[in-house]
Design an enzyme around this catalytic site. Sequence first.
Site, PDB file in Angstrom:
ATOM      1  CD  GLU A 141      -9.354   2.049  10.848  1.00 13.06           C
ATOM      2  OE1 GLU A 141      -9.474   1.641  11.806  1.00 13.06           O
ATOM      3  OE2 GLU A 141      -8.499   2.075   9.972  1.00 13.06           O
ATOM      4  NE  ARG A 197     -29.326  -3.930  23.345  1.00 11.91           N
ATOM      5  CZ  ARG A 197     -28.728  -5.499  23.874  1.00 11.91           C
ATOM      6  NH1 ARG A 197     -28.112  -6.084  22.896  1.00 11.91           N
ATOM      7  NH2 ARG A 197     -28.992  -5.914  25.177  1.00 11.91           N
ATOM      8  N   GLY A 225       0.817  -1.253   0.466  1.00  8.18           N
ATOM      9  CA  GLY A 225       0.405   0.031  -0.014  1.00  8.18           C
ATOM     10  C   GLY A 225       0.366   1.872   0.369  1.00  8.18           C
ATOM     11  CG  ASP A 227      -7.191   0.812   4.638  1.00  8.95           C
ATOM     12  OD1 ASP A 227      -7.697   0.573   5.517  1.00  8.95           O
ATOM     13  OD2 ASP A 227      -5.920   1.294   4.580  1.00  8.95           O
ATOM     14  CD  GLN A 235     -13.441  -4.207   8.588  1.00 13.22           C
ATOM     15  OE1 GLN A 235     -13.452  -3.353   8.301  1.00 13.22           O
ATOM     16  NE2 GLN A 235     -12.936  -3.762  10.070  1.00 13.22           N
ATOM     17  CB  THR A 268       4.769  -1.279   0.817  1.00 12.87           C
ATOM     18  OG1 THR A 268       4.100  -1.561   2.466  1.00 12.87           O
ATOM     19  CG2 THR A 268       5.660  -2.473   0.025  1.00 12.87           C
ATOM     20  CG  MET A 318      -9.444  -1.331   9.885  1.00 13.57           C
ATOM     21  SD  MET A 318      -8.929  -3.615   9.985  1.00 13.57           S
ATOM     22  CE  MET A 318      -8.170  -3.994  11.038  1.00 13.57           C
ATOM     23  N   GLY A 319      -9.771   1.441   7.307  1.00 14.18           N
ATOM     24  CA  GLY A 319     -10.102   2.434   6.462  1.00 14.18           C
ATOM     25  C   GLY A 319      -9.231   2.939   5.910  1.00 14.18           C
ATOM     26  CG  HIS A 371      -6.435  -7.410  12.506  1.00 14.55           C
ATOM     27  ND1 HIS A 371      -6.515  -5.996  13.306  1.00 14.55           N
ATOM     28  CD2 HIS A 371      -5.507  -6.008  12.126  1.00 14.55           C
ATOM     29  CE1 HIS A 371      -5.976  -5.180  13.760  1.00 14.55           C
ATOM     30  NE2 HIS A 371      -4.925  -5.207  12.689  1.00 14.55           N
TER      31      HIS A 371
END
Length: 354
Positions: free
Chosen positions: A228, A168, A108, A133, A280, A111, A175-176, A278
């Site tokens: 997140e 509820r 990504g 992401d 995901q 890296t 994530m992202g 994780h």
Amino acid sequence: MTAGGDCPGLNVVIRAVVKIAVDAYKMKVVGFLDGFGGLIHDKAVMLKSRNVSGILSVGGTILGTSNIANPYKYSVEERGKIICKDVSGQAIKNYKKHNLDALITVGGDGTLTIASKLAESGLNIVGVPKTIDNDLSGTDLTFGFDSAIVTATEAIDKLHSTAQSHHRVMVVEVMGRYAGWIALYSGVAGGGDVILIPEIPYDIGKVCKKLDERAMSGKRFSIVVVAEGARPVGGEMTVRRIVETSPDKIRLGGVANRLAEQVEKATHLETRATILGHVQRGGIPTPFDRILATRHGSEAVTMVLEKKFGRMVALRGNRMTDIPINKAIGKLKTVSPDMPLVRYTKLMGIGFGD
Ligand code: F6P
């Protein structure tokens, strides 16, 4: 080499590279283990067709990976103390030792930033973008994203049934990093009632108003999908920890807990938070990601043959192409608050907290 956070589809790339390079073009392929750590410490394995047999549907990476092994900031122990050192010389030495014609680096933003620096030092780098992401600029879609969306959507579907039974509000954090792609796509696919993304700072009052309105109209449950990296207007993202050696040292997480508390306090609606984390990143790649990753791996081999170094495989529309690595890094591809999917889902009644 696979480096950075893993994602479904990495093994698919390795498989395509080895099958095409070794079987079709009679090249030799060496795999470095555990991201840049493998290059620094010369942990390498020869890869043959038999090594990649049966890995198409396997998540993760047979080569291992690391999102903390940074050759320019590598943590080592010296005289009982942990310090960060530039060991890029060691990585370059090992590249030369193996007489490599090219190094295919799958990763990504972090890296590829390291890869681009190594390319400037003369290494023949071919970049392959990957991330759940989907935040890499220069390419339209990364493999791993679709698999993450499927996981997140399945989780939201499951949260729907328990939300309905207990009447509820369920807050689910996905994530992202600094981009809201996973929240937006899984939120729309999973029928979220409120979707909060980093690109649209939220007003907690407006979030609660939306949930109150649903409750008053007889809808006895609500789903809030929060990225997140989402943050309140004028506020900060929720940071879980700092990892000093990592190319991106901030680790986000926990905004769902904060939101759930605020929502329950303000609305008196019983609220629970779920942080998907994780899961995901794990599991089998979707068929879509398997195709996309196969196209990325095969394109990378073609780029090696054509000596297109310092460049990264990219998807433009439905066409595979390549761009200079340094055009893909630094600036993230984020959700535009004006994009049609956001505009239309707002018209459908989904709240974005703005
Ligand atoms: O970039 C992929 C990603 O999964 C992000 O969505 C997330 O913020 C981060 O990596 C988590 O990193 P780690 O595996 O170090 O907790």
